[in-house]
Design a protein around this motif. Structure first.
Motif, mmCIF file in Angstrom:
data_model
loop_
_atom_site.group_PDB
_atom_site.id
_atom_site.type_symbol
_atom_site.label_atom_id
_atom_site.label_comp_id
_atom_site.label_asym_id
_atom_site.label_seq_id
_atom_site.Cartn_x
_atom_site.Cartn_y
_atom_site.Cartn_z
ATOM 1 N N ALA A 49 0.796 -1.169 0.149
ATOM 2 C CA ALA A 49 0.101 -0.008 0.110
ATOM 3 C C ALA A 49 0.804 1.230 -0.051
ATOM 4 N N PHE A 50 0.145 2.308 -0.059
ATOM 5 C CA PHE A 50 0.954 3.687 -0.131
ATOM 6 C C PHE A 50 -0.059 4.683 0.446
ATOM 7 N N PRO A 51 0.364 5.408 1.593
ATOM 8 C CA PRO A 51 -0.910 6.202 2.253
ATOM 9 C C PRO A 51 -0.774 7.726 1.320
ATOM 10 N N LEU A 52 -1.774 8.364 1.556
ATOM 11 C CA LEU A 52 -2.350 9.384 0.722
ATOM 12 C C LEU A 52 -2.761 10.520 1.529
ATOM 13 N N GLY A 53 -3.002 10.182 2.905
ATOM 14 C CA GLY A 53 -3.543 10.982 3.831
ATOM 15 C C GLY A 53 -2.718 12.435 4.192
ATOM 16 N N VAL A 54 -3.350 13.131 5.202
ATOM 17 C CA VAL A 54 -2.500 14.407 5.615
ATOM 18 C C VAL A 54 -1.290 13.854 6.524
ATOM 19 N N LEU A 55 -1.272 12.757 7.187
ATOM 20 C CA LEU A 55 -0.226 12.390 8.014
ATOM 21 C C LEU A 55 1.050 11.955 7.026
ATOM 22 N N SER A 56 0.642 11.507 5.927
ATOM 23 C CA SER A 56 1.762 10.924 5.026
ATOM 24 C C SER A 56 2.452 12.471 4.332
ATOM 25 N N LEU A 57 1.649 13.338 4.267
ATOM 26 C CA LEU A 57 1.808 14.466 3.618
ATOM 27 C C LEU A 57 2.970 15.432 4.411
ATOM 28 N N ILE A 58 2.879 15.110 5.995
ATOM 29 C CA ILE A 58 3.794 15.781 6.835
ATOM 30 C C ILE A 58 5.145 15.044 6.928
ATOM 31 N N GLY A 59 4.939 13.818 6.524
ATOM 32 C CA GLY A 59 6.405 12.908 6.552
ATOM 33 C C GLY A 59 6.371 11.640 7.642
ATOM 34 N N VAL A 60 4.902 11.504 8.294
ATOM 35 C CA VAL A 60 5.004 10.372 9.067
ATOM 36 C C VAL A 60 5.369 8.983 8.466
ATOM 37 N N PRO A 61 6.217 8.190 9.219
ATOM 38 C CA PRO A 61 6.584 6.996 8.178
ATOM 39 C C PRO A 61 5.634 6.040 8.006
ATOM 40 N N ASN A 62 5.886 5.519 6.976
ATOM 41 C CA ASN A 62 4.535 4.655 6.350
ATOM 42 C C ASN A 62 4.369 3.493 7.193
ATOM 43 N N ASP A 63 5.449 2.783 7.899
ATOM 44 C CA ASP A 63 5.245 1.831 8.515
ATOM 45 C C ASP A 63 4.683 1.921 9.772
ATOM 46 N N LEU A 64 4.730 3.166 10.379
ATOM 47 C CA LEU A 64 4.144 3.599 11.713
ATOM 48 C C LEU A 64 2.531 3.708 11.391
ATOM 49 N N LEU A 65 2.327 4.360 10.333
ATOM 50 C CA LEU A 65 0.744 4.529 9.927
ATOM 51 C C LEU A 65 0.242 3.172 9.771
ATOM 52 N N MET A 66 0.762 2.263 9.058
ATOM 53 C CA MET A 66 0.312 1.061 8.870
ATOM 54 C C MET A 66 -0.074 0.068 10.223
ATOM 55 N N LEU A 67 1.028 0.387 11.073
ATOM 56 C CA LEU A 67 1.017 -0.420 12.251
ATOM 57 C C LEU A 67 -0.174 0.481 13.142
ATOM 58 N N SER A 68 -0.499 1.637 13.030
ATOM 59 C CA SER A 68 -1.261 2.433 13.752
ATOM 60 C C SER A 68 -2.831 2.091 13.462
#
Length: 335
Positions: free
Chosen positions: A81-100
């Motif tokens: 996957a790849f994130p498209l939301g606001v957290l990805s725009l401010i540089g939050v790591p992908n692995d932490l987003l998926m874990l959350s």
């Protein structure tokens, strides 16, 4: 026309746009639901107030994480996957987003268990030995789920190697016009023991929900039969509505959660014209589960329904009556 719509739904741009619209609709509904739980919960429901808010919080968090904060675009049919939301725009790591996201997803059914357990304890076993085991039981559920999600996080493969394999096997992902660095491969191969572990954890959680749901329904029916001769028909109908509301408030969101999962497993075995668009539609449907749960809560629970009518329809709130003719059970039946 239809093909253009399907193409738009299957594209990252269309996916993100639709999710922003969904989040714009769902956020005020979740916010109003929080207000009702915190400030409009009646005295007769005070014992379930915080477990209800706990369920509402995680449901809303899951909705907004998927539709606004992260917007994970899952590359069908892979575990990438790849994130498209606001957290990805401010540089939050992908692995932490998926874990959350996955952790929040697993905490929703655990919070359902907490609410069921709360009502079962308050109504029927508040003086039994279960009061000594309930908190270790509830804490154990949270520990199991969080540990399971953390293990999945630790098993995320080396991204440089995994992404190369991904694009070699599915070169069509280049058409997404997304930087390769934005992709995250959650798992490059789904081993049998990983499937068994996933099925075991999900089955364990579902079993607990079913057990508490059955216990509540059976106990309520038995209690109603025992006291039916000593209470008015109006009070008896109130208890029946309570059972129906309880079933609907939990069953419908659960159906919304698991229908996309089942449909996703089925569609893998079928020939779909645009599998990515189909997968995205399931994600849109899934992201509405919290909104449906909130709307049902506002409609089914009388104090919240009265708050909605008084605020939006300029209707004076109706004072709730507490029936005491049935003794202890009727006084606690709406807690």
């Amino acid at each position: 026309m239809v093909s253009s719509i399907i193409k738009f739904i299957g594209s990252p741009r269309g996916y993100s746009t639709i999710f922003y619209v969904i989040s714009g609709i769902s956020f005020p509904i979740h916010l109003f639901g929080s207000y009702c739980i915190l400030f409009q919960t009646s005295a007769t429901m005070k014992s379930v107030k915080w477990t209800l808010f706990n369920l509402h919080f995680w449901s809303a968090a899951l909705d907004l994480s998927i539709s606004f904060l992260a917007q994970p675009f899952f590359c069908t049919p892979t575990m990438a996957a790849f994130p498209l939301g606001v957290l990805s725009l401010i540089g939050v790591p992908n692995d932490l987003l998926m874990l959350s996201i996955y952790t929040i997803f697993m905490l929703v059914p655990v919070s359902i268990i907490s609410m069921f357990e709360n009502r079962y304890f308050v109504l029927f076993v508040n003086r039994g030995c279960w009061r000594y085991f309930r908190y270790p039981f509830l804490v154990a559920n949270y520990i199991i789920v969080i540990t399971y999600c953390f293990i999945i996080y630790l098993e995320i493969p080396d991204q440089e190697i995994a992404i190369k394999k991904l694009f070699k096997k599915y070169p069509r992902f280049y058409n997404f016009e997304i930087p390769v660095s934005s992709f995250i491969v959650i798992s490059d191969e789904d081993r049998s023991w990983q499937k068994l572990r996933r099925i075991s954890v999900i089955s364990f959680i579902l079993l607990e929900i079913i057990v508490f749901g059955i216990l509540l329904r059976v106990k309520l029916k038995l209690s109603m039969k025992k006291i039916a001769s000593s209470i008015s028909s109006k009070t008896l109908q109130m208890q029946k509505r309570f059972i129906k509301a309880l079933n609907l408030q939990i069953a419908i969101p659960l159906i919304v959660i698991f229908v996309p999962i089942i449909a996703g497993m089925i569609f893998k075995a079928l020939s779909i014209v645009n599998p990515q668009a189909f997968s995205n539609l399931l994600n849109f449907y899934f992201s509405l589960h919290g909104v449906l749960s909130t709307i049902l809560m506002l409609y089914l629970q009388n104090p919240y329904r009265e708050a909605v009518l008084s605020i939006f329809c300029c209707r004076k709130p109706v004072e709730s009556k507490i029936f005491t003719t049935a003794g202890k059970f009727s006084r606690k039946s709406m807690t």
